[in-house]
Design a protein around this motif. Structure first.
Motif, PDB file in Angstrom:
ATOM      1  N   TRP A  73      -0.215 -15.981  -4.409  1.00 50.07           N
ATOM      2  CA  TRP A  73      -1.387 -15.168  -4.744  1.00 50.07           C
ATOM      3  C   TRP A  73      -1.423 -14.798  -6.227  1.00 50.07           C
ATOM      4  N   SER A  74      -0.547 -15.379  -7.030  1.00 48.60           N
ATOM      5  CA  SER A  74      -0.372 -14.913  -8.410  1.00 48.60           C
ATOM      6  C   SER A  74      -1.612 -15.100  -9.272  1.00 48.60           C
ATOM      7  N   ARG A  75      -2.485 -16.037  -8.930  1.00 49.33           N
ATOM      8  CA  ARG A  75      -3.683 -16.279  -9.736  1.00 49.33           C
ATOM      9  C   ARG A  75      -4.910 -15.527  -9.226  1.00 49.33           C
ATOM     10  N   ALA A  76      -4.751 -14.799  -8.141  1.00 45.71           N
ATOM     11  CA  ALA A  76      -5.886 -14.041  -7.594  1.00 45.71           C
ATOM     12  C   ALA A  76      -6.248 -12.893  -8.535  1.00 45.71           C
ATOM     13  N   ARG A  77      -7.487 -12.452  -8.455  1.00 38.27           N
ATOM     14  CA  ARG A  77      -7.975 -11.376  -9.329  1.00 38.27           C
ATOM     15  C   ARG A  77      -8.537 -10.219  -8.498  1.00 38.27           C
ATOM     16  N   ASN A  78      -8.203  -9.011  -8.963  1.00 38.51           N
ATOM     17  CA  ASN A  78      -8.632  -7.769  -8.320  1.00 38.51           C
ATOM     18  C   ASN A  78      -8.131  -7.678  -6.880  1.00 38.51           C
ATOM     19  N   ILE A  79      -6.897  -8.104  -6.678  1.00 39.55           N
ATOM     20  CA  ILE A  79      -6.261  -7.992  -5.361  1.00 39.55           C
ATOM     21  C   ILE A  79      -4.996  -7.167  -5.500  1.00 39.55           C
ATOM     22  N   VAL A 107      -7.992 -20.605  11.975  1.00 41.51           N
ATOM     23  CA  VAL A 107      -8.608 -19.578  11.139  1.00 41.51           C
ATOM     24  C   VAL A 107      -7.575 -18.468  10.933  1.00 41.51           C
ATOM     25  N   ILE A 108      -7.212 -18.210   9.674  1.00 42.02           N
ATOM     26  CA  ILE A 108      -6.179 -17.218   9.337  1.00 42.02           C
ATOM     27  C   ILE A 108      -6.864 -16.016   8.692  1.00 42.02           C
ATOM     28  N   PRO A 109      -7.052 -14.921   9.428  1.00 40.91           N
ATOM     29  CA  PRO A 109      -7.722 -13.753   8.849  1.00 40.91           C
ATOM     30  C   PRO A 109      -6.879 -13.089   7.758  1.00 40.91           C
ATOM     31  N   LEU A 110      -7.562 -12.581   6.747  1.00 40.19           N
ATOM     32  CA  LEU A 110      -6.938 -11.861   5.639  1.00 40.19           C
ATOM     33  C   LEU A 110      -7.590 -10.494   5.512  1.00 40.19           C
ATOM     34  N   HIS A 111      -6.774  -9.455   5.398  1.00 34.03           N
ATOM     35  CA  HIS A 111      -7.261  -8.126   5.033  1.00 34.03           C
ATOM     36  C   HIS A 111      -6.821  -7.883   3.588  1.00 34.03           C
ATOM     37  N   ILE A 112      -7.786  -7.788   2.699  1.00 32.20           N
ATOM     38  CA  ILE A 112      -7.518  -7.733   1.263  1.00 32.20           C
ATOM     39  C   ILE A 112      -7.879  -6.355   0.730  1.00 32.20           C
ATOM     40  N   PRO A 114      -8.590  -4.434  -2.527  1.00 33.25           N
ATOM     41  CA  PRO A 114      -8.849  -4.680  -3.953  1.00 33.25           C
ATOM     42  C   PRO A 114      -8.281  -3.572  -4.826  1.00 33.25           C
ATOM     43  N   LYS A 115      -7.946  -3.914  -6.047  1.00 32.28           N
ATOM     44  CA  LYS A 115      -7.512  -2.881  -6.994  1.00 32.28           C
ATOM     45  C   LYS A 115      -8.671  -1.950  -7.318  1.00 32.28           C
ATOM     46  N   ARG A 116      -9.875  -2.531  -7.452  1.00 24.50           N
ATOM     47  CA  ARG A 116     -11.082  -1.750  -7.695  1.00 24.50           C
ATOM     48  C   ARG A 116     -12.155  -2.185  -6.702  1.00 24.50           C
ATOM     49  N   ALA A 117     -12.552  -1.247  -5.842  1.00 25.73           N
ATOM     50  CA  ALA A 117     -13.482  -1.580  -4.776  1.00 25.73           C
ATOM     51  C   ALA A 117     -14.863  -1.958  -5.302  1.00 25.73           C
TER      52      ALA A 117
END
Length: 267
Positions: A73-79, A107-112, A114-117
């Protein structure tokens, strides 16, 4: 675990997957399913993998014959945080070895969180996995999608995957979960006893421990109202180790449902 050399299997090349599924000359395709926003600001989304007939991929604990999935996940943003929910997997027996995973569509659900909603979430990440048919190979999927963050109603494909996830211990009616630990050759033996109603059919179990500890395929039986699972544990370093019972995770796989039990007490 049967792995082929990358030079003999073109699927070892990285696969770039955008937000919507595209056609590739490969046995797996993937996309991101846009989900919805929860009242607490978390985003619900999912990774969807579509496997060609005869192919399978693996659960988080794939068994001795499987390849464990890994996420970057290192390249994800605002997570700030991501919680993965695995749907109930299937058990496969190949060449006398057990593996645990999925066929057809996963289907793999994700609960994310965010740093800023109030800002967009960019789901730029990589999934390394194993895929198998007559041969097995490592495979890489790259995702890059901005979650729109506008919907508030559940999406059926994600809701169905969440509904198929294992029950918690409370939901399944677990009354107790104990682990008896004894010395064994090069490691430990664990006997887990779980007082729980049947999950249906011929139940099977998976036991996981803290990182670095290999756990054998458990033998599973019923003793009255208790499910009993026995397995060996060996540290990957070959050295002696201690076991934290709070890190022990027991999954019961049945024909009607599965159960996820986190931690056990001394037995």
């Amino acid at each position: 675990m049967n792995k082929t050399l990358c030079s003999a299997f073109a699927l070892c090349a990285a696969l770039a997957v955008p937000a919507s599924a595209q056609s590739f000359d490969a046995p797996v395709q993937a996309d991101v399913v846009q989900g919805w926003v929860l009242p607490n600001g978390q985003r619900v989304a999912a990774l969807r993998l579509m496997l060609d007939p005869g192919w399978k991929t693996y659960w988080r604990a794939p068994g001795d014959a499987g390849i464990p999935p890994q996420f970057d996940w290192s390249r994800a943003r605002n997570i700030d945080d991501v919680r993965i929910t695995w749907p109930q997997p299937r058990v496969f027996h190949d060449g006398g070895m057990r593996s645990i995973g999925y066929k057809e569509t996963l289907v793999i659900p994700l609960h994310i969180a965010p740093k800023r909603a109030d800002k967009p979430v960019r789901l730029k990440m990589r999934m390394d996995l194993g895929i198998c048919s007559d041969i097995c190979a490592p495979f890489t999927l790259n995702f890059d999608t901005v979650l729109d963050g506008t919907a508030t109603k559940p999406v059926p494909a994600i809701a169905a995957a969440l509904a198929s996830a294992p029950f918690s211990a409370q939901e399944a009616g677990v009354r107790s979960a104990t682990c008896r630990i004894t010395p064994a050759e090069n490691g430990l033996q664990i006997e887990a006893r779980v007082a729980v109603p049947s999950a249906g059919g011929q139940e099977q179990t998976v036991i996981e421990a803290q990182p670095g500890i290999w756990v054998s395929e458990p033998t599973t039986r019923r003793d009255g109202n208790q499910l009993v699972a026995t397995a060996r544990m060996v540290h990957s370093s070959g050295n002696a180790f201690s076991l934290d019972r709070s890190d022990v995770r027991i999954t019961i796989l049945g024909s009607s449902h599965s159960v996820d039990i986190q931690g056990c007490t001394a037995g």
